[in-house]
Design a protein around this motif. Structure first.
Motif, PDB file in Angstrom:
ATOM      1  N   GLY A 123      -8.227  -0.480  -0.146  1.00 36.84           N
ATOM      2  CA  GLY A 123      -8.383   0.566   0.871  1.00 36.84           C
ATOM      3  C   GLY A 123      -7.339   0.568   1.976  1.00 36.84           C
ATOM      4  N   PHE A 124      -6.272  -0.204   1.814  1.00 41.83           N
ATOM      5  CA  PHE A 124      -5.170  -0.132   2.791  1.00 41.83           C
ATOM      6  C   PHE A 124      -4.515   1.246   2.679  1.00 41.83           C
ATOM      7  CE2 PHE A 124      -5.885  -4.605   2.552  1.00 41.83           C
ATOM      8  CZ  PHE A 124      -5.320  -5.196   3.668  1.00 41.83           C
ATOM      9  N   CYS A 125      -4.012   1.781   3.817  1.00 43.21           N
ATOM     10  CA  CYS A 125      -3.420   3.126   3.760  1.00 43.21           C
ATOM     11  C   CYS A 125      -1.928   3.113   4.065  1.00 43.21           C
ATOM     12  CB  CYS A 125      -4.165   4.086   4.661  1.00 43.21           C
ATOM     13  SG  CYS A 125      -4.139   3.634   6.384  1.00 43.21           S
ATOM     14  N   GLY A 126      -1.307   1.932   4.113  1.00 48.33           N
ATOM     15  CA  GLY A 126       0.134   1.878   4.333  1.00 48.33           C
ATOM     16  C   GLY A 126       0.620   0.442   4.259  1.00 48.33           C
ATOM     17  N   LEU A 127       1.933   0.280   4.406  1.00 47.59           N
ATOM     18  CA  LEU A 127       2.556  -1.043   4.412  1.00 47.59           C
ATOM     19  C   LEU A 127       3.309  -1.231   5.724  1.00 47.59           C
ATOM     20  CD1 LEU A 127       4.114  -1.108   0.806  1.00 47.59           C
ATOM     21  CD2 LEU A 127       1.875  -1.971   1.528  1.00 47.59           C
ATOM     22  N   GLY A 128       3.279  -2.444   6.247  1.00 48.86           N
ATOM     23  CA  GLY A 128       4.031  -2.731   7.469  1.00 48.86           C
ATOM     24  C   GLY A 128       3.151  -3.378   8.522  1.00 48.86           C
ATOM     25  N   LEU A 148       9.348  -0.540  -1.992  1.00 46.81           N
ATOM     26  CA  LEU A 148       9.450   0.780  -1.351  1.00 46.81           C
ATOM     27  C   LEU A 148       9.211   1.894  -2.372  1.00 46.81           C
ATOM     28  CD1 LEU A 148      12.511   0.130   1.006  1.00 46.81           C
ATOM     29  CD2 LEU A 148      10.066   0.079   1.586  1.00 46.81           C
ATOM     30  N   GLU A 149       9.693   1.671  -3.584  1.00 44.56           N
ATOM     31  CA  GLU A 149       9.457   2.635  -4.667  1.00 44.56           C
ATOM     32  C   GLU A 149       7.956   2.710  -4.998  1.00 44.56           C
ATOM     33  OE1 GLU A 149      12.017   4.431  -6.296  1.00 44.56           O
ATOM     34  OE2 GLU A 149      10.266   5.502  -7.113  1.00 44.56           O
ATOM     35  N   LEU A 150       7.340   1.529  -5.104  1.00 37.43           N
ATOM     36  CA  LEU A 150       5.914   1.449  -5.413  1.00 37.43           C
ATOM     37  C   LEU A 150       5.077   2.112  -4.313  1.00 37.43           C
ATOM     38  CD1 LEU A 150       4.186   0.167  -7.673  1.00 37.43           C
ATOM     39  CD2 LEU A 150       4.002  -1.896  -6.245  1.00 37.43           C
ATOM     40  N   ALA A 151       5.499   1.918  -3.070  1.00 34.54           N
ATOM     41  CA  ALA A 151       4.788   2.533  -1.939  1.00 34.54           C
ATOM     42  C   ALA A 151       4.772   4.052  -2.097  1.00 34.54           C
ATOM     43  CB  ALA A 151       5.458   2.134  -0.627  1.00 34.54           C
ATOM     44  N   GLY A 152       5.899   4.609  -2.554  1.00 31.41           N
ATOM     45  CA  GLY A 152       5.958   6.050  -2.781  1.00 31.41           C
ATOM     46  C   GLY A 152       5.031   6.476  -3.903  1.00 31.41           C
ATOM     47  N   GLU A 153       5.033   5.679  -4.967  1.00 30.23           N
ATOM     48  CA  GLU A 153       4.171   5.986  -6.107  1.00 30.23           C
ATOM     49  C   GLU A 153       2.691   5.948  -5.696  1.00 30.23           C
ATOM     50  OE1 GLU A 153       5.117   3.431  -9.473  1.00 30.23           O
ATOM     51  OE2 GLU A 153       3.066   3.722 -10.214  1.00 30.23           O
ATOM     52  N   PHE A 154       2.325   4.993  -4.849  1.00 30.83           N
ATOM     53  CA  PHE A 154       0.924   4.827  -4.437  1.00 30.83           C
ATOM     54  C   PHE A 154       0.551   5.673  -3.213  1.00 30.83           C
ATOM     55  CE2 PHE A 154       0.488   0.190  -6.203  1.00 30.83           C
ATOM     56  CZ  PHE A 154       0.562   0.701  -7.486  1.00 30.83           C
ATOM     57  N   GLY A 155       1.528   6.380  -2.640  1.00 24.79           N
ATOM     58  CA  GLY A 155       1.233   7.185  -1.447  1.00 24.79           C
ATOM     59  C   GLY A 155       0.942   6.338  -0.216  1.00 24.79           C
ATOM     60  N   LEU A 156       1.611   5.187  -0.103  1.00 22.72           N
ATOM     61  CA  LEU A 156       1.426   4.317   1.052  1.00 22.72           C
ATOM     62  C   LEU A 156       2.650   4.421   1.975  1.00 22.72           C
ATOM     63  CD1 LEU A 156       0.197   1.096  -0.827  1.00 22.72           C
ATOM     64  CD2 LEU A 156      -1.228   2.715   0.462  1.00 22.72           C
TER      65      LEU A 156
END
Ligand code: ZN
Length: 297
Positions: A123-128, A148-156
């Motif tokens: 349930g995290f909604c972002g990284l950082g 960073l690529e994965l974050a885009g794929e997961f919408g984070l």
């Protein structure tokens, strides 16, 4: 008016009684240098409230939600430890806390991928908040690129710490050349980047069409604004940056007005925003609307 603070730091209760000692034991000297600093008059730059104390203060100052950001720790183990703590915070208060997961590329590609997958499922909604410059990681590091690529794929969305190159020098300050953030954002068009602290001034350069194009997938937060900019920034930045690209963040529990205050809180900065001459629509988007939309709150 609804208020979501998109940039709040929180630590497990074992940190609070002796933050400097905890950092030594944990092997996190850079965090200690920044977060256990004292000003010239001897007062600490920040406090270490517990989750319950944070919630009580949010109640008292009408802050509906806090987005809890991880730290740019030097050790992968500290990242994982803070992420587990945040997952518990959200479980206990899903209506009040949204959470961002942190990681260190030194953990290696497989471990970082697993941690980001776990975070998405938890349930995290972002990284950082990440800071490759403080984590001794080149901005073109392959593990960072994978994440960073994965974050885009997961919408984070990914929150990155940015210091203004013209800003004050202080112990522990990491230099973060602004061009590095154009290089970071450009190749990962699916990923939304949140550049903290007005992007270290990058927000004001969006009048340049090349910069604006490179930063098409970038938004900004306003963390620590009273410490790094004077009160003109709110109106000036919103004249340059589209209003859907700025999210209110405080950098709580940093003390924002050290000359007049010794505790963290929102009253001072919200009053500063009230005096800034923003329209009702701008304030609504800045204080909650953009965070709600971008983070799916
Ligand atoms: Zn920061």
């Amino acid at each position: 008016m609804r208020i979501i603070d998109a940039h709040v730091h929180l630590y497990p209760p074992e940190v609070g009684p002796d933050p400097a000692g905890w950092a030594v034991a944990q092997g996190e000297p850079h965090w200690a240098e920044l977060c256990t600093r004292r000003r010239r008059d001897g007062r600490p730059v920040q406090t270490f409230p517990t989750a319950e104390q944070l919630l009580r203060q949010m109640d008292g100052e009408q802050v509906e939600k806090a987005v809890l950001l991880g730290w740019y720790w030097e050790k992968p183990a500290t990242c994982a430890w803070q992420n587990r703590f945040f997952a518990d915070c959200r479980k206990a208060h899903p209506d009040r806390f949204a959470i961002f997961a942190t990681f260190h590329p030194a953990a290696g590609a497989a471990a970082v991928r697993d941690e980001i997958r776990w975070a998405r499922d938890a349930g995290f909604c972002g990284l950082g908040e990440l800071s490759p410059h403080s984590q001794h990681c080149p901005v073109d590091d392959p593990v960072l690129a994978m994440a960073l690529e994965l974050a885009g794929e997961f919408g984070l969305p990914v929150n990155l710490h940015v210091s203004d190159p013209q800003g004050k020098k202080y112990p522990g300050r990491a230099e973060t050349p602004l061009d590095d953030f154009r290089r970071l954002a450009r190749p990962f068009r699916r990923t939304t980047f949140i550049l903290a602290h007005w992007g270290g001034g990058l927000a004001l350069l969006e009048t340049n069409p090349d910069v604006r194009n490179d930063l098409a997938n970038v938004v900004y937060d306003t963390a620590a604004s009273p410490l790094v900019c004077d009160a003109q920034i709110w109106r000036k930045a919103l004249d340059v940056v589209p209003m859907e690209k700025v999210m209110f963040g405080s950098d709580y529990p940093l003390v924002l007005y050290p000359k007049t205050e010794s505790e963290p809180g929102w009253r001072g900065v919200l009053a500063e925003i009230d005096r800034a001459g923003l329209s009702a629509a701008e304030k609504t988007q800045l204080l909650a609307g953009n965070a709600a939309r971008l983070l799916g709150l």
